[in-house]
Design a protein around this motif. Sequence first.
Motif, PDB file in Angstrom:
ATOM      1  N   ALA B  69      -3.385  17.887 -51.063  1.00 62.55           N
ATOM      2  CA  ALA B  69      -2.639  16.922 -50.253  1.00 62.55           C
ATOM      3  C   ALA B  69      -1.137  17.087 -50.464  1.00 62.55           C
ATOM      4  O   ALA B  69      -0.353  17.115 -49.500  1.00 62.55           O
ATOM      5  CB  ALA B  69      -3.076  15.492 -50.593  1.00 62.55           C
ATOM      6  N   ALA B  73       1.638  18.277 -47.712  1.00 63.73           N
ATOM      7  CA  ALA B  73       2.710  17.337 -47.359  1.00 63.73           C
ATOM      8  C   ALA B  73       4.061  18.034 -47.268  1.00 63.73           C
ATOM      9  O   ALA B  73       4.989  17.540 -46.602  1.00 63.73           O
ATOM     10  CB  ALA B  73       2.771  16.197 -48.379  1.00 63.73           C
ATOM     11  N   HIS B  76       3.844  19.906 -43.635  1.00 65.52           N
ATOM     12  CA  HIS B  76       3.481  19.112 -42.458  1.00 65.52           C
ATOM     13  C   HIS B  76       4.314  17.835 -42.438  1.00 65.52           C
ATOM     14  O   HIS B  76       4.948  17.474 -43.428  1.00 65.52           O
ATOM     15  CB  HIS B  76       1.989  18.744 -42.498  1.00 65.52           C
ATOM     16  CG  HIS B  76       1.092  19.919 -42.297  1.00 65.52           C
ATOM     17  ND1 HIS B  76       0.845  20.850 -43.287  1.00 65.52           N
ATOM     18  CD2 HIS B  76       0.391  20.335 -41.201  1.00 65.52           C
ATOM     19  CE1 HIS B  76       0.028  21.786 -42.821  1.00 65.52           C
ATOM     20  NE2 HIS B  76      -0.262  21.501 -41.563  1.00 65.52           N
ATOM     21  N   GLY B  78       2.956  14.967 -42.175  1.00 68.99           N
ATOM     22  CA  GLY B  78       2.127  13.932 -42.775  1.00 68.99           C
ATOM     23  C   GLY B  78       0.754  14.510 -43.078  1.00 68.99           C
ATOM     24  O   GLY B  78       0.374  15.551 -42.539  1.00 68.99           O
ATOM     25  N   VAL B  79       0.013  13.826 -43.982  1.00 67.83           N
ATOM     26  CA  VAL B  79      -1.321  14.282 -44.369  1.00 67.83           C
ATOM     27  C   VAL B  79      -2.262  13.081 -44.332  1.00 67.83           C
ATOM     28  O   VAL B  79      -1.919  12.012 -44.844  1.00 67.83           O
ATOM     29  CB  VAL B  79      -1.313  14.883 -45.801  1.00 67.83           C
ATOM     30  CG1 VAL B  79      -2.728  15.293 -46.224  1.00 67.83           C
ATOM     31  CG2 VAL B  79      -0.351  16.055 -45.892  1.00 67.83           C
ATOM     32  N   PRO B 102       5.607  12.213 -52.380  1.00 70.81           N
ATOM     33  CA  PRO B 102       5.488  13.507 -51.695  1.00 70.81           C
ATOM     34  C   PRO B 102       6.537  13.628 -50.592  1.00 70.81           C
ATOM     35  O   PRO B 102       7.102  12.620 -50.165  1.00 70.81           O
ATOM     36  CB  PRO B 102       4.083  13.463 -51.116  1.00 70.81           C
ATOM     37  CG  PRO B 102       3.772  12.007 -50.961  1.00 70.81           C
ATOM     38  CD  PRO B 102       4.515  11.289 -52.046  1.00 70.81           C
ATOM     39  N   SER B 104       6.230  14.132 -47.448  1.00 63.65           N
ATOM     40  CA  SER B 104       5.868  13.389 -46.227  1.00 63.65           C
ATOM     41  C   SER B 104       4.714  12.460 -46.576  1.00 63.65           C
ATOM     42  O   SER B 104       4.093  12.607 -47.630  1.00 63.65           O
ATOM     43  CB  SER B 104       5.507  14.359 -45.087  1.00 63.65           C
ATOM     44  OG  SER B 104       4.309  15.041 -45.370  1.00 63.65           O
ATOM     45  N   ILE B 106       1.255  10.647 -47.279  1.00 62.72           N
ATOM     46  CA  ILE B 106      -0.151  11.014 -47.480  1.00 62.72           C
ATOM     47  C   ILE B 106      -0.959   9.733 -47.345  1.00 62.72           C
ATOM     48  O   ILE B 106      -0.762   8.786 -48.105  1.00 62.72           O
ATOM     49  CB  ILE B 106      -0.378  11.638 -48.864  1.00 62.72           C
ATOM     50  CG1 ILE B 106       0.420  12.950 -48.981  1.00 62.72           C
ATOM     51  CG2 ILE B 106      -1.866  11.886 -49.108  1.00 62.72           C
ATOM     52  CD1 ILE B 106       0.352  13.602 -50.351  1.00 62.72           C
ATOM     53  N   VAL B 133       0.238   7.320 -40.562  1.00 60.65           N
ATOM     54  CA  VAL B 133       0.929   8.501 -41.095  1.00 60.65           C
ATOM     55  C   VAL B 133       2.200   8.811 -40.298  1.00 60.65           C
ATOM     56  O   VAL B 133       3.117   9.469 -40.796  1.00 60.65           O
ATOM     57  CB  VAL B 133      -0.046   9.711 -41.133  1.00 60.65           C
ATOM     58  CG1 VAL B 133      -0.229  10.323 -39.759  1.00 60.65           C
ATOM     59  CG2 VAL B 133       0.411  10.740 -42.154  1.00 60.65           C
ATOM     60  N   PRO B 138       7.677   8.408 -46.639  1.00 62.46           N
ATOM     61  CA  PRO B 138       6.956   9.248 -47.601  1.00 62.46           C
ATOM     62  C   PRO B 138       6.428   8.416 -48.762  1.00 62.46           C
ATOM     63  O   PRO B 138       7.124   7.516 -49.258  1.00 62.46           O
ATOM     64  CB  PRO B 138       8.028  10.254 -48.051  1.00 62.46           C
ATOM     65  CG  PRO B 138       8.909  10.403 -46.852  1.00 62.46           C
ATOM     66  CD  PRO B 138       8.965   9.019 -46.248  1.00 62.46           C
TER      67      PRO B 138
END
Lengths: 172, 172, 172, 172
Positions: B69, B73, B76, B78-79, B102, B104, B106, B133, B138
């Motif tokens: 994850a 992150a 991307h 978002g996760v 992170p 972005s 999660i 998301v 973040p």
Amino acid sequence: MRVALISTGGTIEKTYDELRGVLENQVSVLDIMLASLELRGIEVHRVALMNKDSLDMSPEDHTLIARSAAQLAATHDGVVVVHGTDRLAVSGHRVVELAGTPPSPIVFTGAMRPYELRSTDALQNLTEALLAVQLVKPGVYVAMHNQVLQFPGVIKDVQRRTFAKPGGGAGG
Amino acid sequence: MRVALISTGGTIEKTYDELRGVLENQVSVLDIMLASLELRGIEVHRVALMNKDSLDMSPEDHTLIARSAAQLAATHDGVVVVHGTDRLAVSGHRVVELAGTPPSPIVFTGAMRPYELRSTDALQNLTEALLAVQLVKPGVYVAMHNQVLQFPGVIKDVQRRTFAKPGGGAGG
Amino acid sequence: MRVALISTGGTIEKTYDELRGVLENQVSVLDIMLASLELRGIEVHRVALMNKDSLDMSPEDHTLIARSAAQLAATHDGVVVVHGTDRLAVSGHRVVELAGTPPSPIVFTGAMRPYELRSTDALQNLTEALLAVQLVKPGVYVAMHNQVLQFPGVIKDVQRRTFAKPGGGAGG
Amino acid sequence: MRVALISTGGTIEKTYDELRGVLENQVSVLDIMLASLELRGIEVHRVALMNKDSLDMSPEDHTLIARSAAQLAATHDGVVVVHGTDRLAVSGHRVVELAGTPPSPIVFTGAMRPYELRSTDALQNLTEALLAVQLVKPGVYVAMHNQVLQFPGVIKDVQRRTFAKPGGGAGG
């Protein structure tokens, strides 16, 4: 979190008239939809304002919806408005005209396919509106099809059968 | 917006074994769920990591999920992690331990009742995770049952059959 | 047992036009319905004859349906005809006029609420027709709403929203 | 037509226990199923006899079911018995042993996948049993998966996940 949920009708609430074979706004199915969701984040205060296909809304209807939303935004932590998609943007822009930035978020939603259809997008959109109203800053939005778009500037993209904001931008 | 969607199994993905009459993690039904939603806000990148009841997860499994994850992150916007609810909080806290905040958001999600059941909460929860998301800052969250709760401090409230954060507080 | 399944349209097969917001006969959803049933008693031979709201059927349409059903009854162990309910009895009586007692059972069925609606009666009625055609003696019938009624003498009872046979009597 | 509907449990009636994550016979969902069907041909008289997985039935249970069915066949125009599929044939043969040809048809049915699953065969099978009981001659049958098979000689075909009658033959 206390949220006012205004129903005005639209495709999302259309039900089937067996004798005439048509889909119409007759009774609100919003309570059935709400009962099928698990709502732990909010306390919903239902306001049944009207039950109209938005193509049948008069300028007075749009103003009534906008006024009601703005007033409820002052006494609640957020407002969700269920609305026909054809004129949803008219009511959304009317709120901005009348109230500017409301004291709490006002999130419009609707559906392209009635809840009564097995392929409906109604539950997805209602779920999104009820979550978005908890996460966005005060302002006027539409939440539908996995997007949150902030007024002004939102239009119905008839070709793509969803809402869009030319020039873009989600809430947050 | 590019979102990585990690599947790990759990109740949400359990299917019915007709011969033995039990619900088990055998195939992923996540693609069927995704196909039933209208996703206009995000581009989904599917990562099938494992397919386990979270009660069967080892410490190594939790670490693998947390590492994956955190890495995704970084590449991307978002996760989303689909996870069994029994040990979801273990994986969530592991991400915070390993990665802090992170790059972005999660967002973990799951379900109390499998997608295969007509009374499932799977579609609601997946819808919420895929919207949250896009809207939260973040951090590491669980989105389920109309709530978004930020780690650390999130627990499964077995009595109320949902997640809770004693001492409270949604993301945003 | 080899059964011919003639589709002619009607409410049972109506699908939703998102742009215009109406239910219409455009594509046949009969194959989706068949795929959702477990059919171990029969081998189905699909005949897509037309796709019309029965209110739009001409005398020639009714004759074509009746002729086709009678011909297929000679080469199959039974025939099921999916038909709009408004004029179903016209086609049923036309078969009796043209063919008297056919060589194998001909069973009409339809629906009051399209398959696309979550409250549809389409699957129930199709299930009943596909079972009745195996159990009744050669003749012309309608199977719907847990009843099997033999022509002639069957009418649509608009008030009660089902079929009836004044003076009564099931097949067998 | 007056029909007695005996419920005994089985897969068809299993519901989901959220805490333990298993499907079990706890409450009868038969009334919910009945309410979702349009039943114009029969008047249903509900008899809740037991609520057991048929693998847990004792010889006394099978005898009780058989006796009850035979007795109700004398005072009704037909009897439907909802039963677990694993031992359905045991109860069916017990009726034939105890009652020979009953005064009205006795039709057993069940399901391979519980009603609670979205892919259930429960509604199809219940629909078939409620129609078959109106159409067949006095005798003991199983109606399921678009087939009506008469006892004795009916077995559960575990491989094909349905019922079969080696040496064949539908009722009528």
